[in-house]
Write a protein that holds these residues in place. Sequence first.
Motif, PDB file in Angstrom:
ATOM      1  N   MET A 141       0.568  -1.290   0.019  1.00  0.00           N
ATOM      2  CA  MET A 141       0.159  -0.010  -0.009  1.00  0.00           C
ATOM      3  C   MET A 141       0.872   1.324   0.138  1.00  0.00           C
ATOM      4  O   MET A 141       1.954   1.210   0.725  1.00  0.00           O
ATOM      5  N   SER A 142       0.289   2.386  -0.855  1.00  0.00           N
ATOM      6  CA  SER A 142       1.376   3.498  -0.835  1.00  0.00           C
ATOM      7  C   SER A 142       0.818   4.367   0.258  1.00  0.00           C
ATOM      8  O   SER A 142      -0.362   4.240   0.950  1.00  0.00           O
ATOM      9  N   LYS A 143       1.873   5.244   0.760  1.00  0.00           N
ATOM     10  CA  LYS A 143       1.346   6.260   1.911  1.00  0.00           C
ATOM     11  C   LYS A 143       1.531   7.512   1.256  1.00  0.00           C
ATOM     12  O   LYS A 143       2.048   7.583   0.200  1.00  0.00           O
ATOM     13  N   TYR A 144       0.777   8.411   1.799  1.00  0.00           N
ATOM     14  CA  TYR A 144       0.372   9.785   1.292  1.00  0.00           C
ATOM     15  C   TYR A 144       0.882  10.934   1.966  1.00  0.00           C
ATOM     16  O   TYR A 144       0.988  10.762   3.299  1.00  0.00           O
ATOM     17  N   ILE A 145       1.339  12.016   1.555  1.00  0.00           N
ATOM     18  CA  ILE A 145       1.930  13.158   1.919  1.00  0.00           C
ATOM     19  C   ILE A 145       1.170  14.319   1.063  1.00  0.00           C
ATOM     20  O   ILE A 145       1.139  14.467  -0.116  1.00  0.00           O
ATOM     21  N   PHE A 146       0.365  14.936   2.081  1.00  0.00           N
ATOM     22  CA  PHE A 146      -0.528  15.996   1.384  1.00  0.00           C
ATOM     23  C   PHE A 146       0.040  17.338   1.773  1.00  0.00           C
ATOM     24  O   PHE A 146       0.554  17.782   2.783  1.00  0.00           O
ATOM     25  N   VAL A 147       0.218  18.304   0.478  1.00  0.00           N
ATOM     26  CA  VAL A 147       0.897  19.580   0.899  1.00  0.00           C
ATOM     27  C   VAL A 147      -0.131  20.399   0.455  1.00  0.00           C
ATOM     28  O   VAL A 147      -0.826  20.564  -0.647  1.00  0.00           O
ATOM     29  N   ALA A 154      15.182  10.121  -3.254  1.00  0.00           N
ATOM     30  CA  ALA A 154      16.757  10.066  -3.166  1.00  0.00           C
ATOM     31  C   ALA A 154      17.157   9.183  -1.915  1.00  0.00           C
ATOM     32  O   ALA A 154      18.266   8.483  -1.969  1.00  0.00           O
ATOM     33  N   GLN A 155      16.231   8.748  -1.252  1.00  0.00           N
ATOM     34  CA  GLN A 155      16.227   7.775  -0.158  1.00  0.00           C
ATOM     35  C   GLN A 155      16.116   6.297  -0.623  1.00  0.00           C
ATOM     36  O   GLN A 155      16.096   5.319   0.119  1.00  0.00           O
ATOM     37  N   GLY A 156      15.874   6.305  -1.869  1.00  0.00           N
ATOM     38  CA  GLY A 156      15.518   4.804  -2.572  1.00  0.00           C
ATOM     39  C   GLY A 156      14.089   4.446  -2.436  1.00  0.00           C
ATOM     40  O   GLY A 156      13.765   3.436  -2.868  1.00  0.00           O
ATOM     41  N   TYR A 157      12.922   5.268  -1.975  1.00  0.00           N
ATOM     42  CA  TYR A 157      11.690   5.025  -2.207  1.00  0.00           C
ATOM     43  C   TYR A 157      11.188   5.234  -3.515  1.00  0.00           C
ATOM     44  O   TYR A 157      11.642   6.193  -4.276  1.00  0.00           O
ATOM     45  N   SER A 158      10.214   4.581  -4.089  1.00  0.00           N
ATOM     46  CA  SER A 158       9.679   4.894  -5.347  1.00  0.00           C
ATOM     47  C   SER A 158       8.495   5.873  -5.099  1.00  0.00           C
ATOM     48  O   SER A 158       7.557   5.864  -3.877  1.00  0.00           O
ATOM     49  N   VAL A 159       8.220   6.986  -5.760  1.00  0.00           N
ATOM     50  CA  VAL A 159       7.428   7.871  -5.413  1.00  0.00           C
ATOM     51  C   VAL A 159       6.431   8.260  -6.527  1.00  0.00           C
ATOM     52  O   VAL A 159       6.745   8.124  -7.736  1.00  0.00           O
ATOM     53  N   ASP A 178       5.714   3.589  -3.218  1.00  0.00           N
ATOM     54  CA  ASP A 178       5.957   3.555  -1.580  1.00  0.00           C
ATOM     55  C   ASP A 178       5.213   4.929  -1.224  1.00  0.00           C
ATOM     56  O   ASP A 178       4.625   4.618  -0.143  1.00  0.00           O
ATOM     57  N   VAL A 179       5.319   5.847  -1.943  1.00  0.00           N
ATOM     58  CA  VAL A 179       4.803   7.291  -1.456  1.00  0.00           C
ATOM     59  C   VAL A 179       4.199   8.189  -2.352  1.00  0.00           C
ATOM     60  O   VAL A 179       4.866   8.412  -3.443  1.00  0.00           O
ATOM     61  N   VAL A 180       3.008   8.521  -2.302  1.00  0.00           N
ATOM     62  CA  VAL A 180       2.405   9.612  -3.071  1.00  0.00           C
ATOM     63  C   VAL A 180       2.444  10.868  -2.623  1.00  0.00           C
ATOM     64  O   VAL A 180       1.996  11.077  -1.328  1.00  0.00           O
ATOM     65  N   VAL A 181       2.997  11.888  -3.212  1.00  0.00           N
ATOM     66  CA  VAL A 181       2.905  13.247  -2.758  1.00  0.00           C
ATOM     67  C   VAL A 181       1.530  14.070  -3.474  1.00  0.00           C
ATOM     68  O   VAL A 181       1.605  13.965  -4.759  1.00  0.00           O
ATOM     69  N   CYS A 182       0.827  14.716  -2.813  1.00  0.00           N
ATOM     70  CA  CYS A 182      -0.494  15.388  -3.472  1.00  0.00           C
ATOM     71  C   CYS A 182      -0.270  16.809  -3.086  1.00  0.00           C
ATOM     72  O   CYS A 182      -0.535  17.024  -1.741  1.00  0.00           O
ATOM     73  N   GLU A 183      -0.136  17.546  -4.058  1.00  0.00           N
ATOM     74  CA  GLU A 183      -0.333  18.982  -3.701  1.00  0.00           C
ATOM     75  C   GLU A 183      -1.718  19.660  -4.180  1.00  0.00           C
ATOM     76  O   GLU A 183      -2.341  19.290  -5.055  1.00  0.00           O
ATOM     77  N   ILE A 184      -2.174  20.261  -3.114  1.00  0.00           N
ATOM     78  CA  ILE A 184      -3.498  21.177  -3.313  1.00  0.00           C
ATOM     79  C   ILE A 184      -3.318  22.509  -3.878  1.00  0.00           C
ATOM     80  O   ILE A 184      -2.680  23.259  -3.026  1.00  0.00           O
ATOM     81  N   GLY A 185      -3.698  22.842  -4.943  1.00  0.00           N
ATOM     82  CA  GLY A 185      -3.495  24.044  -5.393  1.00  0.00           C
ATOM     83  C   GLY A 185      -4.373  25.134  -4.638  1.00  0.00           C
ATOM     84  O   GLY A 185      -5.261  24.726  -4.069  1.00  0.00           O
ATOM     85  N   GLU A 189      14.667   5.632   7.673  1.00  0.00           N
ATOM     86  CA  GLU A 189      15.155   6.658   7.284  1.00  0.00           C
ATOM     87  C   GLU A 189      16.474   6.081   6.373  1.00  0.00           C
ATOM     88  O   GLU A 189      17.205   5.241   7.216  1.00  0.00           O
ATOM     89  N   ARG A 190      17.043   6.455   5.315  1.00  0.00           N
ATOM     90  CA  ARG A 190      18.073   5.958   4.674  1.00  0.00           C
ATOM     91  C   ARG A 190      19.055   7.139   4.309  1.00  0.00           C
ATOM     92  O   ARG A 190      18.667   8.326   4.417  1.00  0.00           O
ATOM     93  N   GLU A 191      20.395   6.826   3.915  1.00  0.00           N
ATOM     94  CA  GLU A 191      21.213   7.998   3.554  1.00  0.00           C
ATOM     95  C   GLU A 191      20.725   8.561   1.978  1.00  0.00           C
ATOM     96  O   GLU A 191      20.786   7.661   1.004  1.00  0.00           O
ATOM     97  N   PRO A 192      20.277   9.663   1.724  1.00  0.00           N
ATOM     98  CA  PRO A 192      19.794  10.079   0.491  1.00  0.00           C
ATOM     99  C   PRO A 192      21.042  10.034  -0.729  1.00  0.00           C
ATOM    100  O   PRO A 192      22.242  10.624  -0.010  1.00  0.00           O
ATOM    101  N   GLN A 193      20.753   9.764  -1.782  1.00  0.00           N
ATOM    102  CA  GLN A 193      21.877  10.050  -2.792  1.00  0.00           C
ATOM    103  C   GLN A 193      21.579  11.358  -3.471  1.00  0.00           C
ATOM    104  O   GLN A 193      20.874  11.767  -4.180  1.00  0.00           O
ATOM    105  N   LEU A 194      22.456  12.411  -2.923  1.00  0.00           N
ATOM    106  CA  LEU A 194      22.269  13.731  -3.452  1.00  0.00           C
ATOM    107  C   LEU A 194      23.421  14.410  -4.008  1.00  0.00           C
ATOM    108  O   LEU A 194      23.543  15.659  -4.251  1.00  0.00           O
ATOM    109  N   GLU A 195      24.536  13.437  -4.211  1.00  0.00           N
ATOM    110  CA  GLU A 195      26.006  14.050  -4.681  1.00  0.00           C
ATOM    111  C   GLU A 195      25.815  14.883  -5.893  1.00  0.00           C
ATOM    112  O   GLU A 195      26.186  15.827  -6.071  1.00  0.00           O
ATOM    113  N   ALA A 196      25.046  14.078  -7.092  1.00  0.00           N
ATOM    114  CA  ALA A 196      25.226  14.764  -8.206  1.00  0.00           C
ATOM    115  C   ALA A 196      24.296  16.135  -8.246  1.00  0.00           C
ATOM    116  O   ALA A 196      24.853  17.089  -8.931  1.00  0.00           O
TER     117      ALA A 196
END
Length: 524
Positions: free
Chosen positions: A1-7, A30-35, A135-142, A268-275
């Motif tokens: 099941m996906s988890k949701y983040i509402f903005v 960047a922490q390896g989750y599918s979004v 893994d995670v759905v981000v949802c922005e409300i205009g 929490e994992r180490e995010p890949q943000l080098e590039a």
Amino acid sequence: MSKYIFVTGGVVSGLGKGITAASIAMLIKAQGYSVDIIKFDPYFNVDSLYLSPYQHGEVFVTDDGGEGDLVLGHYERFLDQNLTENSNITSGKIYSAVIRKEREGAYDGESVQVVPHITDEIKRTLYTLNRPETDVVVCEIGGVVGDIENHPYLEAIRQCRGELGKGNAVYIHITYVPIIEMSGEHKTKPTQNSVKELQNIGIQPDIIVCRSDLPLDDGAKKKISQFCNVDKSGIIESVTTDNIYQVPLKLHEQGFEGVALRKLKLDEREPQLEAWTDMCNKAQEVRKAESRIKVAVVGKYVEKATAYQSITDAITTAGLLRDEAVDITLVYSADVQNNPNVLDGYDGIVIAPGFGVRGFDGKIAAAKYARENDIPCLMIGLGAQAGIIEFARNVCSMTGADSQEFTPDTPYSVVASVEPPMLKKGTFPTTITPGTYLSKIYGAPMAAERHRHRFDFSSTHEQLFLRNGLIFSAHSPTGVPEAFEIPTNKFYIGAIFHPEYKSRLLNTHPLFAEFIKVISLQND
Ligand code: GLN
């Protein structure tokens, strides 16, 4: 099941809510989750088909032909991920679906109402993104909390927490924290009021992102934490940056995505943000550069910088690949028509896409100026149609050559209706002619590019153009020309498709990369 983040957003609009939503999605990825990511827009246009770029900036086109808000471009560029037409849902789409169902008799004789029918439709749309592979759905409300229009969305996402369960939904609220200039003091009251309004609806934010022009002091953070019932670790500041790509890095430094992940009970994992960090550092460095590349973008929506968002973004990131700062000026095409010398002093010219005849002659004048002066020139969509018409008229002596869009009975229809007539939109394959400059740029015999046009280059005069020094360098699978070049110029390339939609921070489109490279070498 996906988890949701509402903005959601409060206090004022234009706070960069889309960039914050893109940032949380990017950091979690960047922490390896599918979004996945979706934006609800509270206006009634069904999509952006008839929306002027003056309204919400550029119309962004997805692979499947969705025409959405320009924020989709930010989402794709932040996530380096292709979205679909379902990533941008307007009230027009939601209400149309409900009315259609009502006409089909789907509501069992009930009165159809905002609650529960519109809110159910919003939730149904949201839950279609609930997939095992996400893994995670981000949802922005205009819009802003307190707007009449976005109320049904807030009610719907309020209900989601109960339905999804506590550890499966997180609410992020973005507010503005102004500074009183005289005292230099941050004022938290607008934030408190905005959160109160959200709480009245029944939503308790888990994280408050405070937009401000200067860093928040500890006292202001404490106050917001206390008055808004949000743990201090969830009070995140978002200070105005030089460059939007720095935003996720600044938020990450404060543990932004960590707070969200903990609330969602995800590791929490180490995010890949080098590039990403490297590119941002480069952007900081080139800002200070004294010698700068000057590019003119010739178009008609010059009062609205975001009307060419993907193009200016692609030019800037192409500059970073060469450690070059690029100053981009939007030049009004009608001014070029009056006096082509307004283009004097630019190192490169991009002739922008567009719809309608206003300013078109100025695009033709810009194409002539660039061709005759051998200024590197990239022409896109309507800009490329201007390029081919200019060449037909002024090099091939085809007096009166035009697009059927503007002169249906033109003696030389060098730009003709797409067959069968339609708005061709979305990604299609294109075959690149071996031995051309374009094939060198792409380094591949085929490409997949995004389209949004009703008219195509006509192949009728292909041989005549060739004899006069212009070659069609890409064709559709049915043989319709889709790009052209003049091999004797340094860089004179037109494409009916839109390379800008596929350019990303860490994956600059080769056409923009080469355009800037040629300019950079010429300036050396
Ligand atoms: N208006 C032109 C057409 O429909 C060009 C559109 C565009 O710039 N993509 O063909």
